[in-house]
Design a protein around this motif. Sequence first.
Motif, PDB file in Angstrom:
ATOM      1  N   HIS A   1       5.527  -7.595  -7.493  1.00  0.00           N
ATOM      2  CA  HIS A   1       6.953  -7.390  -6.828  1.00  0.00           C
ATOM      3  C   HIS A   1       7.461  -6.008  -7.102  1.00  0.00           C
TER       4      HIS A   1
ATOM      5  N   ARG B   1       4.723  -3.533  -6.929  1.00  0.00           N
ATOM      6  CA  ARG B   1       3.130  -2.643  -6.123  1.00  0.00           C
ATOM      7  C   ARG B   1       4.161  -2.910  -5.108  1.00  0.00           C
ATOM      8  N   SER B   2       4.801  -3.698  -4.701  1.00  0.00           N
ATOM      9  CA  SER B   2       5.077  -3.881  -3.438  1.00  0.00           C
ATOM     10  C   SER B   2       6.013  -3.095  -2.985  1.00  0.00           C
TER      11      SER B   2
ATOM     12  N   THR C   1       6.759   0.297  -0.277  1.00  0.00           N
ATOM     13  CA  THR C   1       8.182  -0.118   0.621  1.00  0.00           C
ATOM     14  C   THR C   1       8.165   1.680   0.732  1.00  0.00           C
TER      15      THR C   1
END
Lengths: 239, 239
Positions: B36, B38-39, B43
Amino acid sequence: MMIRLHRSPSSSMARLIGQPDLCSVSNWTSRENQLHNRSSRATEQLVALCKWLEMRMTKLIAGTTISLDGFTADAKGSPAALYADFAELQQSEAMQHAYRTTGAVIMGRRSFDMAEDPDSYAEDYEFRTPLIIVTAKPPAKHPKEGNGVSIIFATSGVADAVRQAKQAAGDRDVTCVGGGMLIQSLLRESLVDELQIDIAPVILGSGLRLFENVDQRKLKLTSATSLAGGRTSLVYEPL
Amino acid sequence: MMIRLHRSPSSSMARLIGQPDLCSVSNWTSRENQLHNRSSRATEQLVALCKWLEMRMTKLIAGTTISLDGFTADAKGSPAALYADFAELQQSEAMQHAYRTTGAVIMGRRSFDMAEDPDSYAEDYEFRTPLIIVTAKPPAKHPKEGNGVSIIFATSGVADAVRQAKQAAGDRDVTCVGGGMLIQSLLRESLVDELQIDIAPVILGSGLRLFENVDQRKLKLTSATSLAGGRTSLVYEPL
């Protein structure tokens, strides 16, 4: 300011009222002869009036191309950057219309001398009309004429050159193709009836400006047209 | 030269991908948390990229009115003779379009100071956007802001002023309303994406020229429109 009139086929009218009488005059009384002579004099005066009106109705169109920053040529005196679209321009309806409606061309001496060989005007100049060249002194050898092109060197100032051009143009228009100095003189002397300014899509940064030494003047826009190659053709009537 | 991209609703895209996760995170494993995070970083980077692209896509439009002989004001510094059609112009579709699509206005200090009272911009200036004023020194008292008008004095040169204006404009355009010297600087530094030149139907003869100290530059005509009052609106893209 010039008197502006709606154009009419005044030369045809002049021809019409100038026709010789068709009836026989051999058995006229002296009273009839007197009346006939008086009517002939009136006819002559009418013909002269029509010719004068025709000259007043012939428009002087001053046209040239400038860069967006107002130059007619770059710093080296070359107008090449303004005519990237030269071939299309020659074929454009605007130019074809100018060729059809121009009865005489007026140009400055420097513009005339831009042709390497002055005899070439008779061979390949795009306007096949009398050319009136405004100059202080004609060249020693009169250039070749022919194919509709005759050449008059007008040495008595701009107003007289315009008078000669209008006389030569008949019932068609006089087109002033430049240069800038001649257009400036024509504007200063209120001799321009129509100002046709094409704006080429380029900024030159330096060069020869079209509008120098001219006075403030309101204009009426009569048409604005986009031509091929990004050229915009603006037509104004000086007010 | 600026990178030119087709415009897209990048701010909406940024908002979309910046949305917080909607699912509950309370029962995630550490591996899930790692993924999460890393995402989230990816983003954030995407949002930054979108903002950067948005700034690159915001156009700088430099627009002004000149006389046919290239002046933005007469010899007394007054532009009045170019705006005989001021009332119609304000109502024209071209101006209404400019008001809708402008996200920030950039102007020179002299143009800003033409308002008798600098507080009046917040009251009645036609653009309800941030105004970026290019100046060497801000005034002692910051002018009134409000009704969508905020005022930034940009003191680090033209390029930095444009950067600030683009940031303030969001996904709309930056409009440079003048004066001539600022437009010249923008042209010299190749910061103009669109040049909107209105030609008023008048020859001024003398005054302040728009194009001085600019380099030779080819242009692409993108539109030519006749407006009421004999005004011609020409839009170019510098090449």
